[in-house]
Design a protein around this motif. Sequence first.
Motif, PDB file in Angstrom:
ATOM      1  N   LYS A  34       4.080   8.047   2.310  1.00 31.97           N
ATOM      2  CA  LYS A  34       4.610   5.972   3.182  1.00 31.97           C
ATOM      3  C   LYS A  34       4.366   4.777   2.438  1.00 31.97           C
ATOM      4  O   LYS A  34       2.824   4.754   2.192  1.00 31.97           O
ATOM      5  CB  LYS A  34       4.212   5.620   4.579  1.00 31.97           C
ATOM      6  CG  LYS A  34       4.771   5.167   5.636  1.00 31.97           C
ATOM      7  CD  LYS A  34       3.823   4.648   7.132  1.00 31.97           C
ATOM      8  CE  LYS A  34       3.866   6.447   7.573  1.00 31.97           C
ATOM      9  NZ  LYS A  34       3.870   6.299   9.550  1.00 31.97           N
ATOM     10  N   MET A  35       4.886   3.974   2.265  1.00 28.38           N
ATOM     11  CA  MET A  35       4.838   2.513   2.111  1.00 28.38           C
ATOM     12  C   MET A  35       4.721   1.913   2.806  1.00 28.38           C
ATOM     13  O   MET A  35       5.725   1.993   3.478  1.00 28.38           O
ATOM     14  CB  MET A  35       5.742   2.612   1.124  1.00 28.38           C
ATOM     15  CG  MET A  35       5.322   1.661   0.095  1.00 28.38           C
ATOM     16  SD  MET A  35       6.645   0.586  -1.653  1.00 28.38           S
ATOM     17  CE  MET A  35       8.267   0.796  -0.357  1.00 28.38           C
ATOM     18  N   HIS A  39       0.160   8.059  -0.411  1.00 30.22           N
ATOM     19  CA  HIS A  39       0.713   9.058  -0.621  1.00 30.22           C
ATOM     20  C   HIS A  39       0.670  10.608  -0.075  1.00 30.22           C
ATOM     21  O   HIS A  39       1.488  11.094   0.319  1.00 30.22           O
ATOM     22  CB  HIS A  39      -0.531   9.798  -1.563  1.00 30.22           C
ATOM     23  CG  HIS A  39      -0.247  11.159  -2.593  1.00 30.22           C
ATOM     24  ND1 HIS A  39       1.431  11.457  -3.193  1.00 30.22           N
ATOM     25  CD2 HIS A  39      -0.690  12.098  -2.488  1.00 30.22           C
ATOM     26  CE1 HIS A  39       1.135  12.228  -4.040  1.00 30.22           C
ATOM     27  NE2 HIS A  39       0.550  13.116  -3.265  1.00 30.22           N
ATOM     28  N   LYS A  57       0.884  -1.033  -0.092  1.00 28.81           N
ATOM     29  CA  LYS A  57      -0.218  -0.514   0.231  1.00 28.81           C
ATOM     30  C   LYS A  57       0.751   0.955  -0.172  1.00 28.81           C
ATOM     31  O   LYS A  57       2.019   1.386   0.615  1.00 28.81           O
ATOM     32  CB  LYS A  57      -0.799   0.000   1.751  1.00 28.81           C
ATOM     33  CG  LYS A  57      -2.120  -1.508   1.263  1.00 28.81           C
ATOM     34  CD  LYS A  57      -2.754  -1.102   2.120  1.00 28.81           C
ATOM     35  CE  LYS A  57      -3.641  -1.909   2.284  1.00 28.81           C
ATOM     36  NZ  LYS A  57      -4.747  -1.580   4.184  1.00 28.81           N
ATOM     37  N   TYR A  58       0.599   2.114  -0.684  1.00 26.52           N
ATOM     38  CA  TYR A  58       0.694   3.449  -0.985  1.00 26.52           C
ATOM     39  C   TYR A  58      -0.268   4.683  -0.358  1.00 26.52           C
ATOM     40  O   TYR A  58      -1.448   4.890  -0.656  1.00 26.52           O
ATOM     41  CB  TYR A  58       1.562   3.933  -1.901  1.00 26.52           C
ATOM     42  CG  TYR A  58       2.735   5.243  -2.303  1.00 26.52           C
ATOM     43  CD1 TYR A  58       3.617   5.522  -1.661  1.00 26.52           C
ATOM     44  CD2 TYR A  58       1.585   5.992  -2.704  1.00 26.52           C
ATOM     45  CE1 TYR A  58       3.955   7.096  -1.709  1.00 26.52           C
ATOM     46  CE2 TYR A  58       2.613   7.607  -2.549  1.00 26.52           C
ATOM     47  CZ  TYR A  58       3.821   7.691  -2.075  1.00 26.52           C
ATOM     48  OH  TYR A  58       4.183   9.597  -2.148  1.00 26.52           O
ATOM     49  N   LEU A 101      12.298   0.877  -2.859  1.00 29.59           N
ATOM     50  CA  LEU A 101      11.678   0.468  -3.864  1.00 29.59           C
ATOM     51  C   LEU A 101      12.421  -0.650  -4.279  1.00 29.59           C
ATOM     52  O   LEU A 101      12.117  -1.110  -5.254  1.00 29.59           O
ATOM     53  CB  LEU A 101      12.160   1.723  -4.618  1.00 29.59           C
ATOM     54  CG  LEU A 101      10.664   2.934  -3.987  1.00 29.59           C
ATOM     55  CD1 LEU A 101      10.265   4.238  -5.994  1.00 29.59           C
ATOM     56  CD2 LEU A 101       9.492   2.265  -4.033  1.00 29.59           C
ATOM     57  N   ASN A 120       9.193   4.961   4.013  1.00 29.28           N
ATOM     58  CA  ASN A 120       9.091   6.971   3.820  1.00 29.28           C
ATOM     59  C   ASN A 120      10.475   6.543   2.116  1.00 29.28           C
ATOM     60  O   ASN A 120      10.488   7.766   2.213  1.00 29.28           O
ATOM     61  CB  ASN A 120       8.299   7.778   4.656  1.00 29.28           C
ATOM     62  CG  ASN A 120       9.972   7.763   5.559  1.00 29.28           C
ATOM     63  OD1 ASN A 120      10.903   7.351   5.356  1.00 29.28           O
ATOM     64  ND2 ASN A 120       9.086   8.929   6.670  1.00 29.28           N
TER      65      ASN A 120
END
Length: 107
Positions: free
Chosen positions: A51-52, A47, A44-45, A73, A68
């Motif tokens: 934060k992911m 926006h 989940k991202y 990635l 974050n």
Amino acid sequence: ESARAVRERERERAMVVVQAWDDFYAKAEELLRSKPLDCRYTVKYKHNEGKMVLKVTDDSQCWTYKTNQASDLKKMEKLNHVLTAIMTRGPNVDLDALDNEQKGSKK
């Protein structure tokens, strides 16, 4: 107390936020290899928070990693590759052989 509230409380107790990436990576791979048909992996991202959140669960164990950092990635991309290989080729897949196979096909 309602049954729903009890289930929700148990679910929160079972969810563990892992602070270190290497620990999350190892726990996610181990869980998926041990119960490949029962596991779910979600990303989940958020926006508005930048934060992911990554989560892997089999409904009895739940491991979560929050970040974050943009540098995470690349790590997430590698984890996706590993988990996808386990899901598609089975829990006994040799990841080193798979990497060598991919490197050979790129030449």
